[in-house]
Each structure stands twice: as structure tokens, then as C-alpha cells.
Design an enzyme around this catalytic site. Structure first.
Site, PDB file in Angstrom:
ATOM      1  N   GLU A  29       0.826  -1.205   0.000  1.00 36.05           N
ATOM      2  CA  GLU A  29       0.000   0.000   0.000  1.00 36.05           C
ATOM      3  C   GLU A  29       0.863   1.258   0.000  1.00 36.05           C
ATOM      4  O   GLU A  29       2.079   1.197   0.154  1.00 36.05           O
ATOM      5  CB  GLU A  29      -0.927  -0.008   1.213  1.00 36.05           C
ATOM      6  CG  GLU A  29      -1.923  -1.141   1.174  1.00 36.05           C
ATOM      7  CD  GLU A  29      -2.845  -1.172   2.368  1.00 36.05           C
ATOM      8  OE1 GLU A  29      -3.821  -1.916   2.312  1.00 36.05           O
ATOM      9  OE2 GLU A  29      -2.599  -0.460   3.371  1.00 36.05           O
TER      10      GLU A  29
ATOM     11  N   CYS B  85      -1.640  -4.440  -5.658  1.00 33.51           N
ATOM     12  CA  CYS B  85      -2.227  -5.694  -5.189  1.00 33.51           C
ATOM     13  C   CYS B  85      -1.162  -6.792  -5.191  1.00 33.51           C
ATOM     14  O   CYS B  85      -0.147  -6.690  -5.885  1.00 33.51           O
ATOM     15  CB  CYS B  85      -3.382  -6.098  -6.107  1.00 33.51           C
ATOM     16  SG  CYS B  85      -4.761  -4.943  -6.111  1.00 33.51           S
TER      17      CYS B  85
ATOM     18  N   GLU C 298      -1.296  -9.586  -6.592  1.00 39.72           N
ATOM     19  CA  GLU C 298      -1.174 -10.150  -7.941  1.00 39.72           C
ATOM     20  C   GLU C 298      -0.209  -9.338  -8.794  1.00 39.72           C
ATOM     21  O   GLU C 298       0.508  -9.891  -9.634  1.00 39.72           O
ATOM     22  CB  GLU C 298      -2.553 -10.214  -8.617  1.00 39.72           C
ATOM     23  CG  GLU C 298      -3.535 -11.128  -7.911  1.00 39.72           C
ATOM     24  CD  GLU C 298      -4.308 -10.456  -6.773  1.00 39.72           C
ATOM     25  OE1 GLU C 298      -5.312 -11.024  -6.331  1.00 39.72           O
ATOM     26  OE2 GLU C 298      -3.911  -9.349  -6.302  1.00 39.72           O
TER      27      GLU C 298
END
Length: 142
Positions: free
Chosen positions: A46, A55, A57
Site C-alpha cells: 500500500e 495488489c 497479484e
């Protein structure tokens, strides 16, 4: 193919411990099996400017590409409690680019294909239908 989903989930659970999620407090870890047998992982990262968070991914795909590429054949993603979760829409699109319709996705409802969780996906083949050209490959860059 005989996949050990619990082992793959274990990799995702381990990497989620490295997630940087001070704002949402929602750590995520992802792990995928590559067609050459490697396992790649990623965790969410973040940022105080919320919209630029990465993310898990994204990290996984970055690792895949940085380590030489390949096609994803099986994928799982877990939350801070170690429970299997679904990737967001943006991440499903990323997975589509580096897997294919048959990519096995570990979901809260069992193993599904990427085609089932991202029906009628948009990909490189759609671009080539209009431009007549495929994607630029890194090895072709100066």
C-alpha cells in the site's frame, strides 16, 4: 495434472506476512505455479496515496516477468486470515495476460478456470485483430 493446492496456499500465506498494508490492515498474499514448475509469489504493497497501492497479484506478475516469464497454470490468493479470496477485476485482467482461459484459479467456491471468473475477457489477441500486430516482446526492444 496433480496440483498440491495446500502447498500453493502455503506459499501465499507465507508471503502475505510480508505485505505492507498499514492503511487497510488487509494483508494479501498470492502464489502461482508457472508452466516450467517455478512458484512465483507476491504480496500487496500500500501507499499513503491509496490509489497507487499494488495488489499482491501485481507483485506476483512482476516477479514472473523479472524471473524470465512463462505462463501461469495455477493461482491462489489469501487474506490476512489465510482464507482463499478472489482477485479484483484489475488483477483478473493481469492474470489473463500471463495465463490463459485454462488458468486454474483457487476460489472460495473451489477450483475454477480463469474463463469462469473472467468471462469474455479482453486480451492481446483483441488488440492484434485491430492493429494486425502482436504485443512488443521485451527481447525486441533496443
Amino acid at each position: 495434472m496433480n496440483l498440491d493446492w495446500e502447498e500453493l496456499r502455503g506459499h501465499a500465506r507465507e508471503v502475505r506476512r510480508r505485505a505492507y498494508a498499514p492503511y487497510s490492515r488487509y494483508p494479501v498474499g498470492a502464489a502461482a505455479l508457472v508452466d516450467d514448475g517455478r512458484i512465483v509469489v507476491g504480496c500487496n504493497v500500500e501507499n499513503a496515496a491509496y490509489g497507487v497501492a499494488l495488489c499482491a497479484e501485481c507483485g506476483l506478475i512482476s516477479s514472473l516477468v523479472a524471473e524470465g516469464g512463462g505462463r501461469l497454470i495455477a493461482f491462489t490468493c489469501v487474506n490476512g486470515n489465510g482464507e482463499v479470496i478472489m482477485p479484483c477485476g484489475r488483477c483478473r485482467q493481469l492474470l489473463n495476460e500471463h495465463g490463459d482461459a485454462d488458468l486454474l484459479m483457487d476460489t472460495p467456491e473451489g477450483v475454477w478456470t480463469l474463463a469462469q471468473v473472467l468471462p469474455q475477457s479482453f486480451g492481446p489477441e483483441d488488440l492484434s485483430r485491430v492493429s494486425g500486430q502482436g504485443a512488443v516482446q521485451p527481447e525486441s526492444l533496443p
